[in-house]
Design a protein around this motif. Structure first.
Motif, PDB file in Angstrom:
ATOM      1  N   ALA A 295     -32.307 -37.770 -15.312  1.00 32.00           N
ATOM      2  CA  ALA A 295     -31.773 -36.454 -15.643  1.00 32.00           C
ATOM      3  C   ALA A 295     -31.938 -36.213 -17.144  1.00 32.00           C
ATOM      4  O   ALA A 295     -32.252 -37.133 -17.906  1.00 32.00           O
ATOM      5  CB  ALA A 295     -30.294 -36.385 -15.250  1.00 32.00           C
ATOM      6  N   GLU A 296     -31.696 -34.971 -17.549  1.00 26.88           N
ATOM      7  CA  GLU A 296     -31.853 -34.599 -18.958  1.00 26.88           C
ATOM      8  C   GLU A 296     -30.993 -35.475 -19.872  1.00 26.88           C
ATOM      9  O   GLU A 296     -31.433 -35.884 -20.951  1.00 26.88           O
ATOM     10  CB  GLU A 296     -31.477 -33.134 -19.125  1.00 26.88           C
ATOM     11  CG  GLU A 296     -31.732 -32.571 -20.489  1.00 26.88           C
ATOM     12  CD  GLU A 296     -31.417 -31.091 -20.571  1.00 26.88           C
ATOM     13  OE1 GLU A 296     -31.108 -30.645 -21.685  1.00 26.88           O
ATOM     14  OE2 GLU A 296     -31.468 -30.395 -19.542  1.00 26.88           O
ATOM     15  N   GLU A 297     -29.766 -35.778 -19.447  1.00 25.73           N
ATOM     16  CA  GLU A 297     -28.882 -36.598 -20.288  1.00 25.73           C
ATOM     17  C   GLU A 297     -29.299 -38.074 -20.337  1.00 25.73           C
ATOM     18  O   GLU A 297     -28.814 -38.833 -21.175  1.00 25.73           O
ATOM     19  CB  GLU A 297     -27.414 -36.477 -19.842  1.00 25.73           C
ATOM     20  CG  GLU A 297     -27.160 -36.912 -18.416  1.00 25.73           C
ATOM     21  CD  GLU A 297     -27.293 -35.775 -17.398  1.00 25.73           C
ATOM     22  OE1 GLU A 297     -27.033 -36.037 -16.217  1.00 25.73           O
ATOM     23  OE2 GLU A 297     -27.672 -34.653 -17.771  1.00 25.73           O
ATOM     24  N   ASP A 298     -30.217 -38.493 -19.470  1.00 30.35           N
ATOM     25  CA  ASP A 298     -30.718 -39.870 -19.465  1.00 30.35           C
ATOM     26  C   ASP A 298     -31.900 -40.055 -20.419  1.00 30.35           C
ATOM     27  O   ASP A 298     -32.362 -41.178 -20.615  1.00 30.35           O
ATOM     28  CB  ASP A 298     -31.184 -40.278 -18.067  1.00 30.35           C
ATOM     29  CG  ASP A 298     -30.067 -40.238 -17.039  1.00 30.35           C
ATOM     30  OD1 ASP A 298     -28.898 -40.408 -17.435  1.00 30.35           O
ATOM     31  OD2 ASP A 298     -30.369 -40.028 -15.852  1.00 30.35           O
ATOM     32  N   LEU A 299     -32.411 -38.962 -20.981  1.00 30.82           N
ATOM     33  CA  LEU A 299     -33.628 -39.010 -21.792  1.00 30.82           C
ATOM     34  C   LEU A 299     -33.328 -38.700 -23.255  1.00 30.82           C
ATOM     35  O   LEU A 299     -32.419 -37.935 -23.563  1.00 30.82           O
ATOM     36  CB  LEU A 299     -34.653 -38.008 -21.253  1.00 30.82           C
ATOM     37  CG  LEU A 299     -35.095 -38.232 -19.817  1.00 30.82           C
ATOM     38  CD1 LEU A 299     -35.881 -37.037 -19.314  1.00 30.82           C
ATOM     39  CD2 LEU A 299     -35.903 -39.499 -19.702  1.00 30.82           C
ATOM     40  N   SER A 300     -34.120 -39.295 -24.130  1.00 33.96           N
ATOM     41  CA  SER A 300     -33.975 -39.073 -25.567  1.00 33.96           C
ATOM     42  C   SER A 300     -35.368 -38.946 -26.167  1.00 33.96           C
ATOM     43  O   SER A 300     -36.246 -39.774 -25.892  1.00 33.96           O
ATOM     44  CB  SER A 300     -33.222 -40.259 -26.167  1.00 33.96           C
ATOM     45  OG  SER A 300     -33.561 -40.465 -27.496  1.00 33.96           O
TER      46      SER A 300
ATOM     47  N   VAL B   1     -40.877 -41.099 -30.298  1.00 36.47           N
ATOM     48  CA  VAL B   1     -40.289 -42.138 -29.447  1.00 36.47           C
ATOM     49  C   VAL B   1     -39.494 -41.458 -28.340  1.00 36.47           C
ATOM     50  O   VAL B   1     -38.586 -40.665 -28.609  1.00 36.47           O
ATOM     51  CB  VAL B   1     -39.370 -43.082 -30.258  1.00 36.47           C
ATOM     52  CG1 VAL B   1     -38.781 -44.150 -29.358  1.00 36.47           C
ATOM     53  CG2 VAL B   1     -40.139 -43.712 -31.406  1.00 36.47           C
ATOM     54  N   ILE B   2     -39.860 -41.760 -27.080  1.00 39.43           N
ATOM     55  CA  ILE B   2     -39.171 -41.212 -25.919  1.00 39.43           C
ATOM     56  C   ILE B   2     -38.517 -42.379 -25.202  1.00 39.43           C
ATOM     57  O   ILE B   2     -39.176 -43.390 -24.912  1.00 39.43           O
ATOM     58  CB  ILE B   2     -40.150 -40.472 -24.980  1.00 39.43           C
ATOM     59  CG1 ILE B   2     -40.863 -39.367 -25.753  1.00 39.43           C
ATOM     60  CG2 ILE B   2     -39.415 -39.871 -23.803  1.00 39.43           C
ATOM     61  CD1 ILE B   2     -42.332 -39.540 -25.793  1.00 39.43           C
ATOM     62  N   ARG B   3     -37.223 -42.245 -24.929  1.00 38.31           N
ATOM     63  CA  ARG B   3     -36.478 -43.317 -24.262  1.00 38.31           C
ATOM     64  C   ARG B   3     -35.817 -42.777 -23.009  1.00 38.31           C
ATOM     65  O   ARG B   3     -35.366 -41.632 -22.975  1.00 38.31           O
ATOM     66  CB  ARG B   3     -35.404 -43.877 -25.197  1.00 38.31           C
ATOM     67  CG  ARG B   3     -35.948 -44.599 -26.390  1.00 38.31           C
ATOM     68  CD  ARG B   3     -34.801 -45.126 -27.272  1.00 38.31           C
ATOM     69  NE  ARG B   3     -35.320 -45.880 -28.395  1.00 38.31           N
ATOM     70  CZ  ARG B   3     -35.542 -45.376 -29.605  1.00 38.31           C
ATOM     71  NH1 ARG B   3     -35.295 -44.106 -29.838  1.00 38.31           N
ATOM     72  NH2 ARG B   3     -36.018 -46.126 -30.568  1.00 38.31           N
ATOM     73  N   GLY B   4     -35.737 -43.631 -21.998  1.00 38.88           N
ATOM     74  CA  GLY B   4     -35.042 -43.285 -20.770  1.00 38.88           C
ATOM     75  C   GLY B   4     -34.068 -44.392 -20.399  1.00 38.88           C
ATOM     76  O   GLY B   4     -34.407 -45.573 -20.450  1.00 38.88           O
TER      77      GLY B   4
ATOM     78  N   GLN C  12     -34.503 -49.238 -17.969  1.00 43.04           N
ATOM     79  CA  GLN C  12     -34.664 -48.613 -19.277  1.00 43.04           C
ATOM     80  C   GLN C  12     -36.125 -48.699 -19.674  1.00 43.04           C
ATOM     81  O   GLN C  12     -36.821 -49.650 -19.323  1.00 43.04           O
ATOM     82  CB  GLN C  12     -33.858 -49.370 -20.324  1.00 43.04           C
ATOM     83  CG  GLN C  12     -32.378 -49.243 -20.206  1.00 43.04           C
ATOM     84  CD  GLN C  12     -31.719 -49.958 -21.370  1.00 43.04           C
ATOM     85  OE1 GLN C  12     -32.014 -49.660 -22.504  1.00 43.04           O
ATOM     86  NE2 GLN C  12     -30.836 -50.893 -21.071  1.00 43.04           N
ATOM     87  N   TRP C  13     -36.570 -47.719 -20.427  1.00 42.63           N
ATOM     88  CA  TRP C  13     -37.945 -47.742 -20.911  1.00 42.63           C
ATOM     89  C   TRP C  13     -38.027 -47.001 -22.241  1.00 42.63           C
ATOM     90  O   TRP C  13     -37.131 -46.253 -22.600  1.00 42.63           O
ATOM     91  CB  TRP C  13     -38.920 -47.138 -19.896  1.00 42.63           C
ATOM     92  CG  TRP C  13     -38.525 -45.773 -19.423  1.00 42.63           C
ATOM     93  CD1 TRP C  13     -37.807 -45.464 -18.312  1.00 42.63           C
ATOM     94  CD2 TRP C  13     -38.815 -44.522 -20.062  1.00 42.63           C
ATOM     95  NE1 TRP C  13     -37.633 -44.100 -18.223  1.00 42.63           N
ATOM     96  CE2 TRP C  13     -38.242 -43.509 -19.281  1.00 42.63           C
ATOM     97  CE3 TRP C  13     -39.507 -44.165 -21.212  1.00 42.63           C
ATOM     98  CZ2 TRP C  13     -38.341 -42.157 -19.613  1.00 42.63           C
ATOM     99  CZ3 TRP C  13     -39.593 -42.824 -21.549  1.00 42.63           C
ATOM    100  CH2 TRP C  13     -39.024 -41.835 -20.743  1.00 42.63           C
ATOM    101  N   GLN C  14     -39.104 -47.273 -22.931  1.00 44.06           N
ATOM    102  CA  GLN C  14     -39.396 -46.590 -24.190  1.00 44.06           C
ATOM    103  C   GLN C  14     -40.897 -46.417 -24.294  1.00 44.06           C
ATOM    104  O   GLN C  14     -41.656 -47.348 -24.042  1.00 44.06           O
ATOM    105  CB  GLN C  14     -38.892 -47.410 -25.378  1.00 44.06           C
ATOM    106  CG  GLN C  14     -39.267 -46.815 -26.722  1.00 44.06           C
ATOM    107  CD  GLN C  14     -38.692 -47.609 -27.876  1.00 44.06           C
ATOM    108  OE1 GLN C  14     -37.514 -47.906 -27.887  1.00 44.06           O
ATOM    109  NE2 GLN C  14     -39.539 -47.938 -28.839  1.00 44.06           N
TER     110      GLN C  14
ATOM    111  N   GLY D 113     -39.091 -33.355 -12.499  1.00 37.59           N
ATOM    112  CA  GLY D 113     -39.348 -34.773 -12.734  1.00 37.59           C
ATOM    113  C   GLY D 113     -40.399 -35.065 -13.790  1.00 37.59           C
ATOM    114  O   GLY D 113     -40.802 -36.211 -13.963  1.00 37.59           O
ATOM    115  N   LEU D 114     -40.850 -34.034 -14.499  1.00 34.79           N
ATOM    116  CA  LEU D 114     -41.823 -34.201 -15.567  1.00 34.79           C
ATOM    117  C   LEU D 114     -41.192 -33.782 -16.891  1.00 34.79           C
ATOM    118  O   LEU D 114     -40.658 -32.680 -17.011  1.00 34.79           O
ATOM    119  CB  LEU D 114     -43.078 -33.364 -15.309  1.00 34.79           C
ATOM    120  CG  LEU D 114     -43.860 -33.704 -14.050  1.00 34.79           C
ATOM    121  CD1 LEU D 114     -44.996 -32.693 -13.842  1.00 34.79           C
ATOM    122  CD2 LEU D 114     -44.407 -35.111 -14.109  1.00 34.79           C
ATOM    123  N   LEU D 115     -41.271 -34.669 -17.878  1.00 33.12           N
ATOM    124  CA  LEU D 115     -40.793 -34.353 -19.219  1.00 33.12           C
ATOM    125  C   LEU D 115     -41.986 -33.885 -20.030  1.00 33.12           C
ATOM    126  O   LEU D 115     -42.966 -34.615 -20.191  1.00 33.12           O
ATOM    127  CB  LEU D 115     -40.152 -35.585 -19.875  1.00 33.12           C
ATOM    128  CG  LEU D 115     -39.705 -35.416 -21.320  1.00 33.12           C
ATOM    129  CD1 LEU D 115     -38.599 -34.373 -21.426  1.00 33.12           C
ATOM    130  CD2 LEU D 115     -39.261 -36.747 -21.904  1.00 33.12           C
TER     131      LEU D 115
END
Length: 164
Positions: free
Chosen positions: A56-61, A70-73, A93-95, A114-116
């Motif tokens: 979800a949106e709040e799970d992504l940075s 840098v994109i983190r999930g 978790q991933w980066q 489902g696509l950022l």
């Protein structure tokens, strides 16, 4: 084992930053998750699209750190009440990192089906022309404030040198 560098040539001055960027890219290219696309949109635009199903949106940075995107999930939901017969959708978790060229700006990010998507813009640099003054022998020490004289041993002079 020593690594040979393309940038060791004396003709390539000041390119050590590029070498560091290439090292960073080589280290980050081993990452395989999540899969992504990079496409050109318009003349100066780029779009990075990451497949982040289940996040979800709040799970992504999405952040920029020293010319690096840098994109983190990280999922914050607790799945302890679910019983999985098969779990094939990754929730770990991933980066994912992307090295940005100087001047690239992040214009925005949005989550869709489902696509950022992350839009980047590469502003076109203005051509820069600088005229360098060629100094004559008499002008070479102007602005320096100090001159230096080197005494040469007369025995080391070439036979055709004349005394001044």
């Amino acid at each position: 084992m020593t690594r040979l560098s393309v940038f060791n040539s004396p003709l390539l001055l000041g390119f050590d930053q590029f070498e560091r960027v290439l090292d960073r890219v080589a280290k980050s290219s081993a990452e395989g998750y999540p899969p992504y696309n990079i496409e050109q949109i318009g003349e100066n635009g780029l779009r990075i699209t990451l497949a982040v199903a289940g996040f979800a949106e709040e799970d992504l940075s999405v952040t920029t750190e020293d010319n690096q995107l840098v994109i983190r999930g990280r999922q914050s939901r607790d799945d302890s009440d679910r019983v999985y017969l098969h779990r094939g959708i990754a929730t770990r978790q991933w980066q994912r990192s992307f090295v940005l060229a100087e001047g690239i700006e992040v214009k925005g990010a949005w989550l869709d089906n489902g696509l950022l998507n992350i839009d980047l813009e590469r502003p076109m640099p203005e051509p820069k022309v600088c005229q360098i003054k060629i100094q004559t022998k008499g002008d070479s020490h102007k602005g320096n404030g100090s001159t230096r004289t080197i005494d040469v041993d007369p025995r080391l002079r070439a036979p055709d040198d004349e005394d001044a």
